[in-house]
Scaffold this motif. Sequence first.
Motif, PDB file in Angstrom:
ATOM      1  N   VAL A 132      78.319 -12.255  12.166  1.00  0.00           N
ATOM      2  CA  VAL A 132      78.852 -11.126  11.406  1.00  0.00           C
ATOM      3  C   VAL A 132      79.165 -11.550   9.969  1.00  0.00           C
ATOM      4  N   SER A 133      79.763 -12.719   9.810  1.00  0.00           N
ATOM      5  CA  SER A 133      80.071 -13.217   8.463  1.00  0.00           C
ATOM      6  C   SER A 133      78.794 -13.465   7.671  1.00  0.00           C
ATOM      7  N   PHE A 134      77.745 -13.933   8.360  1.00  0.00           N
ATOM      8  CA  PHE A 134      76.462 -14.154   7.689  1.00  0.00           C
ATOM      9  C   PHE A 134      75.871 -12.830   7.203  1.00  0.00           C
ATOM     10  N   PHE A 135      75.929 -11.801   8.051  1.00  0.00           N
ATOM     11  CA  PHE A 135      75.453 -10.480   7.639  1.00  0.00           C
ATOM     12  C   PHE A 135      76.248  -9.971   6.445  1.00  0.00           C
ATOM     13  N   LEU A 136      77.562 -10.194   6.495  1.00  0.00           N
ATOM     14  CA  LEU A 136      78.427  -9.707   5.429  1.00  0.00           C
ATOM     15  C   LEU A 136      78.092 -10.374   4.098  1.00  0.00           C
ATOM     16  N   THR A 137      77.900 -11.683   4.125  1.00  0.00           N
ATOM     17  CA  THR A 137      77.588 -12.393   2.878  1.00  0.00           C
ATOM     18  C   THR A 137      76.209 -12.017   2.353  1.00  0.00           C
ATOM     19  N   MET A 138      75.310 -11.593   3.247  1.00  0.00           N
ATOM     20  CA  MET A 138      73.963 -11.216   2.828  1.00  0.00           C
ATOM     21  C   MET A 138      73.996 -10.047   1.840  1.00  0.00           C
ATOM     22  N   SER A 289      90.483  -5.292   5.764  1.00  0.00           N
ATOM     23  CA  SER A 289      91.414  -5.795   4.755  1.00  0.00           C
ATOM     24  C   SER A 289      92.080  -7.089   5.185  1.00  0.00           C
ATOM     25  N   LEU A 290      92.329  -7.260   6.489  1.00  0.00           N
ATOM     26  CA  LEU A 290      92.929  -8.497   6.979  1.00  0.00           C
ATOM     27  C   LEU A 290      91.885  -9.537   7.386  1.00  0.00           C
ATOM     28  N   GLY A 291      90.632  -9.143   7.499  1.00  0.00           N
ATOM     29  CA  GLY A 291      89.583 -10.096   7.851  1.00  0.00           C
ATOM     30  C   GLY A 291      89.579 -10.472   9.320  1.00  0.00           C
ATOM     31  N   LEU A 292      89.982  -9.544  10.198  1.00  0.00           N
ATOM     32  CA  LEU A 292      90.047  -9.845  11.629  1.00  0.00           C
ATOM     33  C   LEU A 292      88.655  -9.917  12.222  1.00  0.00           C
ATOM     34  N   GLY A 293      88.433 -10.920  13.071  1.00  0.00           N
ATOM     35  CA  GLY A 293      87.183 -11.048  13.796  1.00  0.00           C
ATOM     36  C   GLY A 293      86.080 -11.788  13.069  1.00  0.00           C
ATOM     37  N   PHE A 294      86.271 -12.100  11.789  1.00  0.00           N
ATOM     38  CA  PHE A 294      85.223 -12.784  11.029  1.00  0.00           C
ATOM     39  C   PHE A 294      85.210 -14.288  11.268  1.00  0.00           C
ATOM     40  N   GLY A 295      86.269 -14.822  11.840  1.00  0.00           N
ATOM     41  CA  GLY A 295      86.338 -16.260  12.084  1.00  0.00           C
ATOM     42  C   GLY A 295      86.930 -17.049  10.939  1.00  0.00           C
ATOM     43  N   SER A 296      87.070 -16.428   9.771  1.00  0.00           N
ATOM     44  CA  SER A 296      87.584 -17.159   8.606  1.00  0.00           C
ATOM     45  C   SER A 296      89.057 -17.503   8.771  1.00  0.00           C
ATOM     46  N   LEU A 297      89.841 -16.605   9.367  1.00  0.00           N
ATOM     47  CA  LEU A 297      91.271 -16.879   9.556  1.00  0.00           C
ATOM     48  C   LEU A 297      91.482 -18.057  10.506  1.00  0.00           C
ATOM     49  N   ILE A 298      90.684 -18.119  11.557  1.00  0.00           N
ATOM     50  CA  ILE A 298      90.768 -19.253  12.487  1.00  0.00           C
ATOM     51  C   ILE A 298      90.376 -20.537  11.781  1.00  0.00           C
ATOM     52  N   ALA A 299      89.322 -20.461  10.957  1.00  0.00           N
ATOM     53  CA  ALA A 299      88.882 -21.647  10.221  1.00  0.00           C
ATOM     54  C   ALA A 299      89.964 -22.127   9.262  1.00  0.00           C
ATOM     55  N   PHE A 300      90.599 -21.204   8.528  1.00  0.00           N
ATOM     56  CA  PHE A 300      91.640 -21.596   7.583  1.00  0.00           C
ATOM     57  C   PHE A 300      92.828 -22.211   8.313  1.00  0.00           C
ATOM     58  N   ALA A 301      93.257 -21.559   9.412  1.00  0.00           N
ATOM     59  CA  ALA A 301      94.428 -22.023  10.137  1.00  0.00           C
ATOM     60  C   ALA A 301      94.199 -23.366  10.816  1.00  0.00           C
ATOM     61  N   SER A 302      92.955 -23.737  11.052  1.00  0.00           N
ATOM     62  CA  SER A 302      92.675 -25.021  11.706  1.00  0.00           C
ATOM     63  C   SER A 302      93.051 -26.200  10.807  1.00  0.00           C
ATOM     64  N   MET A 445      84.242 -13.097  -1.213  1.00  0.00           N
ATOM     65  CA  MET A 445      83.063 -13.884  -0.863  1.00  0.00           C
ATOM     66  C   MET A 445      83.435 -15.312  -0.478  1.00  0.00           C
ATOM     67  N   LEU A 446      84.465 -15.865  -1.093  1.00  0.00           N
ATOM     68  CA  LEU A 446      84.887 -17.225  -0.747  1.00  0.00           C
ATOM     69  C   LEU A 446      85.358 -17.287   0.697  1.00  0.00           C
ATOM     70  N   GLY A 447      86.095 -16.255   1.121  1.00  0.00           N
ATOM     71  CA  GLY A 447      86.513 -16.217   2.521  1.00  0.00           C
ATOM     72  C   GLY A 447      85.348 -16.032   3.463  1.00  0.00           C
ATOM     73  N   ASN A 448      84.399 -15.177   3.074  1.00  0.00           N
ATOM     74  CA  ASN A 448      83.232 -14.927   3.930  1.00  0.00           C
ATOM     75  C   ASN A 448      82.379 -16.187   4.109  1.00  0.00           C
ATOM     76  N   THR A 449      82.130 -16.895   3.002  1.00  0.00           N
ATOM     77  CA  THR A 449      81.306 -18.104   3.093  1.00  0.00           C
ATOM     78  C   THR A 449      82.019 -19.212   3.854  1.00  0.00           C
ATOM     79  N   ALA A 450      83.339 -19.272   3.737  1.00  0.00           N
ATOM     80  CA  ALA A 450      84.087 -20.290   4.478  1.00  0.00           C
ATOM     81  C   ALA A 450      83.961 -20.095   5.980  1.00  0.00           C
ATOM     82  N   ALA A 451      83.897 -18.828   6.414  1.00  0.00           N
ATOM     83  CA  ALA A 451      83.738 -18.542   7.837  1.00  0.00           C
ATOM     84  C   ALA A 451      82.408 -19.072   8.362  1.00  0.00           C
ATOM     85  N   ILE A 452      81.414 -19.194   7.488  1.00  0.00           N
ATOM     86  CA  ILE A 452      80.111 -19.744   7.881  1.00  0.00           C
ATOM     87  C   ILE A 452      80.100 -21.258   7.738  1.00  0.00           C
TER      88      ILE A 452
END
Length: 630
Positions: A132-138, A289-302, A445-452
């Motif tokens: 999903v994040s890849f589609f979004l960044t596309m 708006s919160l970025g739920l489900g994209f995986g970026s929040l989990i990546a940041f919190a790790s 975009m920085l958050g989206n690319t980080a999720a990938i």
Amino acid sequence: MGGWEDKSQWVGGWRMSRKIGGWILREKMTEDGWKGRKIDKWKEGKEGGWKEGRLHRGWVGSRVKPWVTAWFWPWNPAGSFLVPYITMLFVEGMPLLYLELAVGQRMRQGSIGAWRAISPYLGGVGVASVVVSFFLTMYYNVVNAWAFWYLFHSFQDPLPWSVCPLNGNQTGYDEECEKASSTQYFWYRKTLNISPSIQESGAVQWELALCLLLAWLLVYLCILRGVESTGKVVYFTVLLPYCVLIIYLVRGLTLHGATNGLAYMFTPKMEQLANPKAWINAATQIFFSLGLGFGSLIAFASYNEPSSNCQKHAIIVSIINSATSIFASVVTFSIYGFKATFNYENCLNKVILLLTNSFDLEDGFLTASNLEHVKAYLVSAYPSKYSEVFPQIKNCSLESELETAVQGTGLAFIVYTEAIKNMEVSQLWSVLYFFMLLMLGIGSMLGNTAAILTPLTDSKVISSYLPKEAISGLVCLVNCAIGMVFTMEAGNYWFDIFNDYAATLSLLLIVLVETVAVCYLYGLRRFESDLKAMTGQALSWYWKAMWGGVSPLLIISLFVFYLSDYIITGTLRYQAWDASQGQLVTKDYPPYAVVIIGLLVASSTMCVPLVALGTFVMRRLKQGDTASTA
């Protein structure tokens, strides 16, 4: 990033993995592979080091900005949207934000590894988030390309979208522009050079293609050095738009007609609360708006310290996000009220001029206050003459002007430019607006690319062959190449397909599986114990009630509403630009576009069951091999 360290350095069962600024990150090997991270100790970095809390909040800030508000809010039923929005914040947004931050902080891994750590069968949840994040960044960076295009044109006097161009014979204005408006013409013809339908792909627009290259180059430079440098950029992209919004708020509230827009925003229409779409739109707003489900929040919190108070972070970020959304909406509706009032009064003036000239009335006799009374008199006194003029008389209504609110590209690049062109010193306001839009887009975009990037750099196979800079470059290059599709003449139609179908249903499924996995597979009591051991705080009844029942049931309801809406709608349709009429017309998607829509949805949602099935088969084969060997 400091690069990979010597993998032979073991300390207490943990190996040194990599350095991030001044932090030493270690990973532990178990029978299931690399299972977790921890921040071992602090060392002074080149610039004094980044404290974990600042780094984490800066990353989360990349997902929480008025960008989505400016994109979606005004399309919704005005004051009636506030009630479902605030409700969704407390029953969906805040609990699920806390859940994702807690999972990342507890599991110490990116989106794929975190869910695999909970259950080997859940690796597909992380894969779906990455897809999903890849589609979004596309397609998402195309918005930044449009912002660059408008920013470059904002330095012209007059603004190029403020007046219609002359026709080829230089005898009048362009016919398409006259039938539409100067702002619509600049958007659809000069910017997109849009084709009549999605079937007519057309050529790549080289000006937009160059802007897209510039946008991706800027993103790559921001992520080049990894988390440390990107965190600093995020602080800039978060704070600067607030400054511009405050400037716009002061200007917007002083505009003529601003109160009309604010009254429309805060006046509820109770019948709309019974409409499921109002609640679906509120949920969609919260998700994006919160970025739920994209995986970026989990990546940041790790990358967060285990003792970090992620509950406090979730509450603060959610409240700031909602306050920002309402704040940005006040700015939006004040400007929208000015635009609607301007159009309404302009319509009245045209009617007054028409009647004054047609019936030889004294100049100044006919005004907005006595217009209806005089029209009634003219109908009774001069019925035949009035019937000749009647087809030219427009029905002017402030309410209808306010109700023609739009969302997405129509709001950002048509409605706002329509208002800006009528302001004094319009070039200044245009530069401020599009620079703000660009900063918001780059930050997102920085958050989206980080999720990938986080799952890719976590992979031992990929990271052992390619450095972080090369992985980042390849991701940007691939997305930029695919993104060129959106710069074609039919590119905006494909943009709408990705924007409407690539993420919404997928995010609902991803977040539903996440909630069920934590509460019923990993175990809510076990997760509560883990959080208490990490942070020293016990879960309140509110979090347990939301995670265990309310949030999953709400997501299921939204999922059913989405599917039923698609079924009731029947044939999928889109809005195409008709140059001969100077307006949008509704057309059916061709069969191959419907197939691509289905593939977009399936490519992410099917990751969950397919990875689970693959894991089950591999385990069975492994057990069979072990049994045969024994």
